[in-house]
Design a protein around this motif. Sequence first.
Motif, PDB file in Angstrom:
ATOM      1  N   UNK A  54      -0.570  38.402  60.869  1.00 23.53           N
ATOM      2  CA  UNK A  54       0.014  38.598  59.561  1.00 23.53           C
ATOM      3  C   UNK A  54       1.417  38.969  59.176  1.00 23.53           C
ATOM      4  N   UNK A  55       1.927  39.936  60.126  1.00 20.71           N
ATOM      5  CA  UNK A  55       3.501  40.274  60.009  1.00 20.71           C
ATOM      6  C   UNK A  55       4.183  39.068  60.444  1.00 20.71           C
ATOM      7  N   UNK A  56       4.044  38.333  61.236  1.00 20.18           N
ATOM      8  CA  UNK A  56       4.831  37.224  61.344  1.00 20.18           C
ATOM      9  C   UNK A  56       4.836  36.360  60.312  1.00 20.18           C
ATOM     10  N   UNK A  57       3.728  35.857  59.595  1.00 23.05           N
ATOM     11  CA  UNK A  57       3.607  35.089  58.479  1.00 23.05           C
ATOM     12  C   UNK A  57       4.612  35.623  57.377  1.00 23.05           C
ATOM     13  N   UNK A  58       4.397  37.108  57.266  1.00 22.40           N
ATOM     14  CA  UNK A  58       5.211  37.948  56.139  1.00 22.40           C
ATOM     15  C   UNK A  58       6.853  37.647  56.590  1.00 22.40           C
ATOM     16  N   UNK A  59       7.130  37.966  57.763  1.00 24.00           N
ATOM     17  CA  UNK A  59       8.555  37.598  57.903  1.00 24.00           C
ATOM     18  C   UNK A  59       8.912  36.210  57.894  1.00 24.00           C
ATOM     19  N   UNK A  60       8.232  35.216  58.330  1.00 21.98           N
ATOM     20  CA  UNK A  60       8.454  33.809  58.043  1.00 21.98           C
ATOM     21  C   UNK A  60       8.986  33.346  56.655  1.00 21.98           C
ATOM     22  N   UNK A  61       7.917  34.040  55.485  1.00 17.16           N
ATOM     23  CA  UNK A  61       8.028  33.723  54.374  1.00 17.16           C
ATOM     24  C   UNK A  61       9.345  34.392  53.626  1.00 17.16           C
ATOM     25  N   UNK A  62       9.627  35.751  54.275  1.00 16.53           N
ATOM     26  CA  UNK A  62      10.762  36.438  53.421  1.00 16.53           C
ATOM     27  C   UNK A  62      11.743  36.454  54.572  1.00 16.53           C
ATOM     28  N   UNK A  63      12.184  35.353  55.512  1.00 19.56           N
ATOM     29  CA  UNK A  63      13.298  35.631  56.384  1.00 19.56           C
ATOM     30  C   UNK A  63      14.306  35.360  55.598  1.00 19.56           C
ATOM     31  N   UNK A  64      14.509  34.280  54.745  1.00 15.93           N
ATOM     32  CA  UNK A  64      15.871  33.966  54.209  1.00 15.93           C
ATOM     33  C   UNK A  64      16.265  35.023  53.370  1.00 15.93           C
ATOM     34  N   UNK A  65      15.467  35.849  52.569  1.00 18.46           N
ATOM     35  CA  UNK A  65      15.871  36.868  51.838  1.00 18.46           C
ATOM     36  C   UNK A  65      16.511  37.988  52.678  1.00 18.46           C
ATOM     37  N   UNK A  66      15.806  38.321  53.896  1.00 27.82           N
ATOM     38  CA  UNK A  66      16.120  39.391  54.764  1.00 27.82           C
ATOM     39  C   UNK A  66      17.441  39.008  55.507  1.00 27.82           C
ATOM     40  N   UNK A  67      17.710  37.756  55.793  1.00 22.92           N
ATOM     41  CA  UNK A  67      19.112  37.393  56.130  1.00 22.92           C
ATOM     42  C   UNK A  67      19.915  37.403  55.408  1.00 22.92           C
ATOM     43  N   UNK A  68      19.916  37.310  53.963  1.00 21.40           N
ATOM     44  CA  UNK A  68      20.609  37.263  53.005  1.00 21.40           C
ATOM     45  C   UNK A  68      21.056  38.759  52.580  1.00 21.40           C
ATOM     46  N   UNK A  69      20.128  39.559  52.595  1.00 20.29           N
ATOM     47  CA  UNK A  69      20.396  40.899  52.329  1.00 20.29           C
ATOM     48  C   UNK A  69      21.433  41.549  53.513  1.00 20.29           C
ATOM     49  N   UNK A  70      20.916  41.146  54.820  1.00 17.30           N
ATOM     50  CA  UNK A  70      22.077  41.646  55.796  1.00 17.30           C
ATOM     51  C   UNK A  70      23.263  41.319  55.641  1.00 17.30           C
ATOM     52  N   UNK A  71      23.637  40.186  55.039  1.00 14.39           N
ATOM     53  CA  UNK A  71      24.789  39.288  55.062  1.00 14.39           C
ATOM     54  C   UNK A  71      25.632  39.965  53.741  1.00 14.39           C
ATOM     55  N   UNK A  72      24.697  40.051  52.906  1.00 15.08           N
ATOM     56  CA  UNK A  72      25.437  40.811  51.520  1.00 15.08           C
ATOM     57  C   UNK A  72      25.961  42.199  51.937  1.00 15.08           C
ATOM     58  N   UNK A  73      25.077  42.846  52.772  1.00 15.71           N
ATOM     59  CA  UNK A  73      25.560  44.535  53.110  1.00 15.71           C
ATOM     60  C   UNK A  73      26.722  44.257  53.838  1.00 15.71           C
ATOM     61  N   UNK A  74      26.888  43.223  54.790  1.00 18.88           N
ATOM     62  CA  UNK A  74      27.851  43.242  55.767  1.00 18.88           C
ATOM     63  C   UNK A  74      29.197  42.805  55.095  1.00 18.88           C
ATOM     64  N   UNK A  75      29.180  42.194  53.872  1.00 17.23           N
ATOM     65  CA  UNK A  75      30.421  41.828  53.291  1.00 17.23           C
ATOM     66  C   UNK A  75      30.588  42.643  52.269  1.00 17.23           C
ATOM     67  N   UNK A  76      30.094  43.855  51.990  1.00 20.31           N
ATOM     68  CA  UNK A  76      30.651  44.779  51.195  1.00 20.31           C
ATOM     69  C   UNK A  76      31.821  45.539  51.792  1.00 20.31           C
ATOM     70  N   UNK A  77      32.754  45.988  50.782  1.00 18.21           N
ATOM     71  CA  UNK A  77      33.921  46.874  51.422  1.00 18.21           C
ATOM     72  C   UNK A  77      33.554  48.227  51.227  1.00 18.21           C
TER      73      UNK A  77
END
Length: 287
Positions: free
Chosen positions: A264-287
């Motif tokens: 179940x946790x693998x399925x949760x991560x697969x479905x939310x992976x795009x949003x998770x990676x996007x949040x990491x990218x946005x947090x890294x681009x903040x000044x």
Amino acid sequence: MAETSGTQAPPAPRRRVDAGSVATHAVLSLGALVMVFPFLWQLLTALKTLAETSRVPPTFLPDRWNWSSFEEVFTALPFREMLTNSAINTVGRTLGQLVFCSLAAYAFARMRFRGRDVLFALFLSVLMVPSSLLVLPQYDIIQRLGLLNSAPALFLPGMFSAFGTFMLRQFFLALPKELEEAARIDGAGSFRIFRSVMLPLIRPALAALAVITAMWSWNDLLWPLVVNTDPREMPISAGLTSLEGQYETNYPVMMAGSLIASLPMLLVYVFLQRHFVQSVALSGSKS
């Protein structure tokens, strides 16, 4: 007819192999293999017999593919009830943190009130307290409420966290103030601005918090062992520990149960992976 020219076209230039690219892919492939190997070993152990798991030296592939461990785990434990309890615990904690942490984060980030910074510093100080120190007072509260050996006892203490509040507050701070001011000019109140304007803009952060909270809730072990001693009220993380015997452990059955519990946790991560990676990218681009 025109005569064909005797000259030949020059050969296409050969593509040079970039040594740095090859080395990078080799390192990444090795890292992927290291990450996947425990899951592969878990699957192969579940397909072995108990005698094969005790061999010295250990064998990699089973002599005979044994699928009975996946059936036996449902008879050795109330597995369906435990999976249901894990799902209730995970959904309750995740929804609670998304609601309460987002409300608190918005208040700390966008509202002005007396003692805001001092109160937020107290919230952050909770992060320095080990979670094991909170077990006894939380157990006393659950006991006084009469919720021992029940589903609410699993998720009620975890419906709010200082980490989730801090994480979402950083995203609220990065949003432009002009959006909030425009909404106020249109007559929207604070809660309407939070629900209709600000909350949709931090969906990647909410998805990241949902993934983190869900994984932490699904794998939580100490708290379920303390509050729920009835096997039918335990989540799967606590129930699998009962398969470990004092003198002998049925490793194939334990690995089969662990493998099913991790899906179940693998399925949760697969479905939310795009949003998770996007949040990491946005947090890294903040000044």
